[in-house]
Each structure stands twice: as structure tokens, then as C-alpha cells.
Design a protein around this motif. Structure first.
Motif, mmCIF file in Angstrom:
data_model
loop_
_atom_site.group_PDB
_atom_site.id
_atom_site.type_symbol
_atom_site.label_atom_id
_atom_site.label_comp_id
_atom_site.label_asym_id
_atom_site.label_seq_id
_atom_site.Cartn_x
_atom_site.Cartn_y
_atom_site.Cartn_z
ATOM 1 N N ARG A 87 44.640 38.510 11.023
ATOM 2 C CA ARG A 87 44.265 38.696 12.361
ATOM 3 C C ARG A 87 45.252 37.762 12.848
ATOM 4 O O ARG A 87 45.522 36.404 12.587
ATOM 5 N N VAL A 88 46.024 38.622 14.227
ATOM 6 C CA VAL A 88 47.406 37.924 14.076
ATOM 7 C C VAL A 88 47.044 38.271 16.452
ATOM 8 O O VAL A 88 46.694 38.892 16.854
ATOM 9 N N ALA A 89 46.856 37.222 16.557
ATOM 10 C CA ALA A 89 46.514 37.048 17.958
ATOM 11 C C ALA A 89 48.142 36.189 18.510
ATOM 12 O O ALA A 89 49.139 35.546 17.838
ATOM 13 N N PRO A 90 48.465 36.991 19.352
ATOM 14 C CA PRO A 90 49.984 36.910 20.176
ATOM 15 C C PRO A 90 50.389 35.976 20.431
ATOM 16 O O PRO A 90 49.167 35.186 22.136
ATOM 17 N N SER A 91 52.015 35.345 19.887
ATOM 18 C CA SER A 91 52.051 33.976 21.144
ATOM 19 C C SER A 91 52.750 34.514 22.134
ATOM 20 O O SER A 91 52.889 34.027 23.674
ATOM 21 N N THR A 92 53.471 35.977 21.856
ATOM 22 C CA THR A 92 54.784 36.334 23.364
ATOM 23 C C THR A 92 54.861 37.581 22.363
ATOM 24 O O THR A 92 54.155 38.210 21.918
ATOM 25 N N VAL A 93 55.162 38.510 23.314
ATOM 26 C CA VAL A 93 54.676 39.911 23.564
ATOM 27 C C VAL A 93 56.121 40.367 24.577
ATOM 28 O O VAL A 93 55.960 39.932 25.285
ATOM 29 N N PHE A 94 57.087 41.263 23.581
ATOM 30 C CA PHE A 94 57.694 41.315 24.351
ATOM 31 C C PHE A 94 57.547 43.114 25.063
ATOM 32 O O PHE A 94 57.490 44.398 23.648
ATOM 33 N N GLY A 95 57.334 43.953 25.686
ATOM 34 C CA GLY A 95 57.671 45.763 26.334
ATOM 35 C C GLY A 95 59.126 45.327 25.933
ATOM 36 O O GLY A 95 59.722 44.895 26.897
ATOM 37 N N PHE A 96 60.112 46.975 25.932
ATOM 38 C CA PHE A 96 61.163 47.458 26.087
ATOM 39 C C PHE A 96 60.539 48.696 26.796
ATOM 40 O O PHE A 96 60.792 49.817 25.632
ATOM 41 N N ALA A 97 61.116 48.749 27.815
ATOM 42 C CA ALA A 97 60.840 50.441 28.450
ATOM 43 C C ALA A 97 61.822 50.788 29.232
ATOM 44 O O ALA A 97 62.884 49.986 28.896
ATOM 45 N N ARG A 98 62.064 52.276 28.415
ATOM 46 C CA ARG A 98 63.572 52.974 28.358
ATOM 47 C C ARG A 98 63.127 54.442 29.025
ATOM 48 O O ARG A 98 61.793 55.081 29.564
ATOM 49 N N GLY A 99 63.540 55.041 29.987
ATOM 50 C CA GLY A 99 64.026 55.865 30.908
ATOM 51 C C GLY A 99 63.796 56.255 31.609
ATOM 52 O O GLY A 99 65.987 55.462 32.043
ATOM 53 N N SER A 100 63.717 56.282 33.269
ATOM 54 C CA SER A 100 64.733 56.141 34.692
ATOM 55 C C SER A 100 64.818 55.061 35.382
ATOM 56 O O SER A 100 65.551 54.725 35.852
ATOM 57 N N GLU A 101 64.279 53.900 34.076
ATOM 58 C CA GLU A 101 63.845 52.543 34.849
ATOM 59 C C GLU A 101 64.283 51.685 33.582
ATOM 60 O O GLU A 101 63.181 52.220 32.796
ATOM 61 N N TYR A 102 65.411 50.675 32.462
ATOM 62 C CA TYR A 102 65.402 50.045 31.479
ATOM 63 C C TYR A 102 64.075 48.663 32.238
ATOM 64 O O TYR A 102 65.407 48.278 32.669
ATOM 65 N N GLY A 103 63.642 48.412 30.913
ATOM 66 C CA GLY A 103 63.225 46.847 31.216
ATOM 67 C C GLY A 103 62.596 46.338 30.233
ATOM 68 O O GLY A 103 62.374 47.208 28.969
ATOM 69 N N GLN A 104 62.649 45.020 29.915
ATOM 70 C CA GLN A 104 62.177 44.272 28.826
ATOM 71 C C GLN A 104 61.754 43.152 29.536
ATOM 72 O O GLN A 104 62.128 42.476 30.512
ATOM 73 N N THR A 105 60.640 42.967 29.281
ATOM 74 C CA THR A 105 59.426 42.149 29.902
ATOM 75 C C THR A 105 58.512 41.143 28.583
ATOM 76 O O THR A 105 58.652 41.618 27.146
ATOM 77 N N ARG A 106 58.696 40.162 29.014
ATOM 78 C CA ARG A 106 58.117 39.137 28.308
ATOM 79 C C ARG A 106 56.947 38.887 28.676
ATOM 80 O O ARG A 106 56.654 38.042 29.719
ATOM 81 N N TRP A 107 55.475 38.729 27.679
ATOM 82 C CA TRP A 107 54.107 37.934 28.231
ATOM 83 C C TRP A 107 53.990 36.988 27.132
ATOM 84 O O TRP A 107 54.264 37.296 26.168
ATOM 85 N N ARG A 108 53.562 35.283 27.312
ATOM 86 C CA ARG A 108 54.142 34.500 26.914
ATOM 87 C C ARG A 108 52.052 34.264 26.653
ATOM 88 O O ARG A 108 50.911 34.746 27.869
ATOM 89 N N PHE A 109 51.223 33.900 25.387
ATOM 90 C CA PHE A 109 50.242 33.616 25.239
ATOM 91 C C PHE A 109 49.903 31.907 25.631
ATOM 92 O O PHE A 109 48.557 31.902 25.274
ATOM 93 N N ARG A 110 50.460 30.891 24.788
ATOM 94 C CA ARG A 110 50.553 29.675 25.018
ATOM 95 C C ARG A 110 50.691 29.476 26.256
ATOM 96 O O ARG A 110 52.538 29.388 26.688
#
Length: 170
Positions: free
Chosen positions: A147-170
Motif C-alpha cells: 500500500r502506498v499512501a501518497p505524501s505528494t502527488v504531481f500532475g503534469f497537464a498538457r494541451g492548450s495550457e501546460y501546468g504542473q500542480t502539486r498536492w501535499r498530503f502531510r
């Protein structure tokens, strides 16, 4: 069950001028639907190891299995730190996710039966596992489950807008 809703933070260094942070629910839906993940671990000598595998998102964590003598299991016994990634291999569209966390071995048979049922529901009857002695059992072999509970998740979006989102869990 109520899901944790971390707030996404946009990193403007890696994002288009008009990009906004992605909502966690979009990332969560992708984690539920994704069929293939890539697990990154570190060998005892410090070299990286990456392998594709199947995983299920349950109770705000990713679950995967591997043979007890496989390189993944040996690496996780030495260091539980790992990364699971999933997404699309297209430059102009998609959302890639990088889940950082620590792998914890799951040995409770009742919990394992729930995870086994989730694997079969998601991937079909070829992925049926019996549970015995703290392991998945199939075709005479055993698999350990993590089981891997996230400490951090990164999202890398591509398309008309590029973006890097970070979600922290701790």
C-alpha cells in the motif's frame, strides 16, 4: 467514505501563463481509471529500478503486488520510498501523475481479500487472487501486496495550457 481533498498548488515555473492548479478530484479519477503504472524504487547500491505493473486506488492509496523474490520487493525491503507514475505518452494532451510515498506491506487477510476483489473488478477474471497467509495466491505462486499512501502527488497537464500542480498530503 470522505476523501481527503488536498489543495493543488500551481508551480508557475513549469506552467503556461494562464494555467490554474488542477483539482484533486480530476487527478483522483485518473488514478482510479489508470490501468498501467510504473513503479520506481532504488536498489541497495543506489541504482534506480523501474518496472510497469498494475495497481488499484482504494481508500486514498495505491495497492500493487509483486513476487516476494522480485527486485521490486527486495528494493522495498531495503527502502520503502518509491514513486508510481501513470499518464499518457502524448506531447500535446493529457495528464501525467507522479505519486510519491512509502510502500507498506499489507498482510491482513481480510484487507487483502478486499484488495484482491478490487483487482478482479478492475482488471477482470484473469486477475483473480486467493488470499492465504498474508499473500495473494494464484497458479501456485505467492505475491506480496503493498500500500502506498501518497505524501505528494504531481500532475503534469498538457494541451492548450501546460501546468504542473502539486498536492501535499502531510
Amino acid at each position: 467514505m470522505a476523501h481527503r481533498q488536498p489543495v493543488g498548488e500551481l508551480d508557475p515555473r513549469y506552467s503556461s501563463g494562464g494555467a490554474a492548479p488542477l483539482g484533486w478530484e480530476r487527478a483522483r479519477r485518473l488514478l482510479v481509471a489508470a490501468e498501467v503504472f510504473w513503479l520506481s524504487t532504488v536498489r541497495p547500491d543506489g541504482r534506480p529500478h523501474v518496472a510497469p505493473l498494475l495497481a488499484v486506488w482504494l481508500d486514498e492509496a495505491l495497492y500493487f503486488c509483486t513476487g516476494p523474490t522480485e527486485r521490486k520487493a527486495a528494493n522495498l525491503a531495503d527502502s520503502p520510498h518509491c514513486v508510481l507514475t501513470t499518464g499518457r505518452n502524448l506531447l500535446g494532451e493529457g495528464l501525467d501523475l507522479v505519486v510519491e510515498g512509502e510502500a507498506a506491506r499489507l498482510t491482513d487477510d481480510a484487507a487483502l481479500r478486499f484488495v484482491a476483489a478490487s483487482f478482479e473488478t478492475k482488471y477482470g477474471p484473469d486477475w483473480h487472487f486467493d488470499v492465504r497467509d498474508g499473500c495473494f495466491r494464484s497458479g501456485g505462486g505467492a505475491a506480496v501486496v503493498y500500500r502506498v499512501a501518497p505524501s505528494t502527488v504531481f500532475g503534469f497537464a498538457r494541451g492548450s495550457e501546460y501546468g504542473q500542480t502539486r498536492w501535499r498530503f502531510r
